[in-house]
Design a protein around this motif. Structure first.
Motif, PDB file in Angstrom:
ATOM      1  N   ALA A 187       0.657  -1.467  -0.018  1.00  0.00           N
ATOM      2  CA  ALA A 187      -0.046  -0.011  -0.205  1.00  0.00           C
ATOM      3  C   ALA A 187       0.887   0.983   0.119  1.00  0.00           C
ATOM      4  CB  ALA A 187      -0.912  -0.075   1.601  1.00  0.00           C
ATOM      5  N   VAL A 188       0.647   2.398  -0.635  1.00  0.00           N
ATOM      6  CA  VAL A 188       0.762   3.436  -0.751  1.00  0.00           C
ATOM      7  C   VAL A 188       0.798   4.203   0.812  1.00  0.00           C
ATOM      8  CG1 VAL A 188       0.972   5.863  -1.634  1.00  0.00           C
ATOM      9  CG2 VAL A 188       0.451   4.094  -2.959  1.00  0.00           C
ATOM     10  N   LEU A 189       2.226   4.117   1.880  1.00  0.00           N
ATOM     11  CA  LEU A 189       2.075   5.630   2.813  1.00  0.00           C
ATOM     12  C   LEU A 189       0.654   6.270   2.979  1.00  0.00           C
ATOM     13  CD1 LEU A 189       4.813   3.234   4.244  1.00  0.00           C
ATOM     14  CD2 LEU A 189       2.976   2.586   4.763  1.00  0.00           C
ATOM     15  N   ARG A 190       0.533   6.063   4.122  1.00  0.00           N
ATOM     16  CA  ARG A 190      -0.331   7.707   3.813  1.00  0.00           C
ATOM     17  C   ARG A 190      -1.107   7.772   5.014  1.00  0.00           C
ATOM     18  NH1 ARG A 190       0.069  13.155   2.756  1.00  0.00           N
ATOM     19  NH2 ARG A 190      -1.820  14.260   2.920  1.00  0.00           N
ATOM     20  N   GLY A 191      -0.269   8.162   5.699  1.00  0.00           N
ATOM     21  CA  GLY A 191      -1.157   8.750   7.403  1.00  0.00           C
ATOM     22  C   GLY A 191      -0.478   8.200   8.324  1.00  0.00           C
TER      23      GLY A 191
END
Length: 491
Positions: A187-191
């Motif tokens: 997953a794209v790391l965001r948060g």
């Protein structure tokens, strides 16, 4: 690319089915997400009403450490690619303030934040592990609309998931849904998920049915550090999953369970970087800035001369603080809480306490606590009240009205105000109009740590058996009084 089309169609069909399941459950009055909400600890959220007075960094302070942590949240660290980081430091170094201000920084920049703030003196949900994963899952569902249907379906498929251990809850309510929406890929790391005060997580008290007598004593099934370790392992479980798109920050004191968990020699399969607020950043400049700003505000309020406070006074206070923001914050509250003496005299008294060269950074804080408690008309009885309030809080009966009912020798007296009236710099004391619904609260756990250690508090120490007897005598007295009935209790 037929495979992509098939995947798109299957994902679309799955979304439709999940939407239908959710709608049917809602129509039947059994919305799974409503069930999830029932099992969370809303008081543990960053912006909960219970945390309305939570500390934050003073403007222009702790800028470097916030920038460091924000950069890690946004970009990671190529030298240490793990998605989990430990922020530590002794009591009073400002961990909770940094975490609170960091959350605001993330929100201002549109970065999703999920939080859980443990507190040993807060509501039950804040000092036990029970609602930890469910509270995390509920917030994730608020941030990610695509997760809602998956989480709802997971609850429908396992209706007793809320009774299962944290590892199962994390897999069922968080990781499984994320894999479903990402296809299990990286997953794209965001948060970020921020967990503060994990060292304050406590084992829930249960009654030992094998105890003799009619009053079985509450006995912890496990130790506190075992529950803390379970949460650490659950967070490691999440951070190691390729589908999990959030970084994780854990803030705690450097207790043994955390040191061992983050020690690469003792946990060789998992190593994560740490940030020590006491060792990695010099807090003296920030403490000086904090003191100057607040002392100038007090000076203007009381029309004190522009020469007050002197630069030397600021230097002494900074030296006494030894990097502990809690010392500086307590000094300011003590000067600013409406004592009979003016702030100028109070500050002089603090400065005359003496400065020692010591390896114990909490020594001056202990001296300050002793001085403030000494302003009570009966310091030892005040200490007994404070320890009893802490004990009652563990039993979820610490509403002010209940405390007064149990601890005051005369229900019609104002004993609480008499004993605690000068201690507003240490304790948030509920207003008379809110005593049935508001708890006593302590600004910092270091006060109870101080009173629990006879080597630190000296003649203010109260033994556990004395506290138990004090509370039990109050209970007997309340029950025996013709003016009090069991229905008087709230909460």
């Amino acid at each position: 690319m037929p495979n992509v089309k098939i995947l798109d169609r299957s994902q679309g069909l799955r979304t439709e089915i999940l939407s239908i399941v959710t709608n049917i459950s809602s129509c039947l009055g059994k919305d799974p997400l409503d069930q999830l909400e029932v099992h969370i600890a809303p008081e543990a959220l960053h912006d909960s009403a219970e945390r309305c007075d939570a500390p934050k960094c003073h403007p222009d302070t702790r800028v470097a450490v916030q920038a460091d942590l924000y950069s890690w949240i946004e970009h990671g660290d190529t030298a240490n690619p793990h998605k989990l980081k430990w922020v530590t430091g002794p009591a009073g170094t400002g961990k909770t303030s940094v975490m609170g201000s960091l959350i605001e920084l993330c929100k201002d920049n549109g970065l999703p934040v999920v939080s859980f703030f443990f507190s040993s003196t807060g509501s039950t949900g804040r000092h036990t592990k029970t609602a930890f994963v469910t509270t995390i899952a509920h917030q994730l569902a608020q941030h990610r609309q695509d997760l809602k249907g998956e989480i709802a379906a997971a609850i429908e498929a396992d209706t007793i998931v809320f009774k299962k251990n944290l590892h199962v809850q994390m897999e069922t309510l968080v990781l499984g849904p994320f894999r479903a929406v990402t296809g299990g890929s990286n997953a794209v790391l965001r948060g970020v998920i921020i967990v503060d005060g994990l060292d304050e997580c406590r084992v829930e008290q249960t009654h030992d049915a094998t105890s003799s007598g009619s009053n079985p004593s509450p006995t912890p099934v496990r130790r506190n550090d075992e529950d803390q370790l379970e949460i650490l392992q659950v967070l490691q479980q999440a951070s190691s999953d390729p589908a999990f798109p959030y970084r994780i920050l854990i803030a705690s004191r450097p207790e043994r369970v955390f040191r061992e968990f983050f020690d690469p020699e003792q946990n060789p399969t998992f190593f994560s970087p740490k940030l020590d607020l006491n060792e990695d950043y010099d807090a003296n400049a920030d403490i000086s800035l904090f003191l100057e700003a607040h002392l100038n505000r007090i000076r203007r309020r009381y029309n004190l001369p522009s020469s007050w406070p002197s630069p030397e006074a600021i230097r002494i206070l900074v030296r006494n603080a030894s990097g502990q923001f809690i010392y500086a914050a307590t000094v300011i509250r003590f000067l600013d809480t409406g004592h009979r003496e003016p702030p100028k005299a109070l500050l002089e008294a603090i400065l005359k306490m003496g400065v020692k060269t010591t390896s114990n950074p909490l020594e001056q804080l202990d001296v300050l606590y002793s001085h403030i408690l000494g302003s009570s008309p009966d310091p030892l009885l005040s200490a007994r009240w404070i320890c009893s309030i802490t004990e009652l809080d563990c039993l979820s009966t610490s509403y002010a009205s209940n405390v007064h009912l149990l601890l005051q020798t005369d229900p019609e007296s104002s004993e609480a105000e008499h004993l605690l009236g000068n201690l507003h710099s240490l304790i948030r004391i509920p207003a008379p109009s809110n005593q049935a619904t508001t708890r006593y609260d302590f600004y910092h756990k270091s006060l109870s740590d101080f009173l629990e250690d006879p080597g630190r508090c000296g003649n203010l120490y109260v033994e556990d058996r004395v506290i138990s007897t004090f509370i039990w005598d109050g209970f007997v007295r309340a029950c025996a009084s013709e003016f009090v009935s069991a229905s008087s209790f709230t909460g």
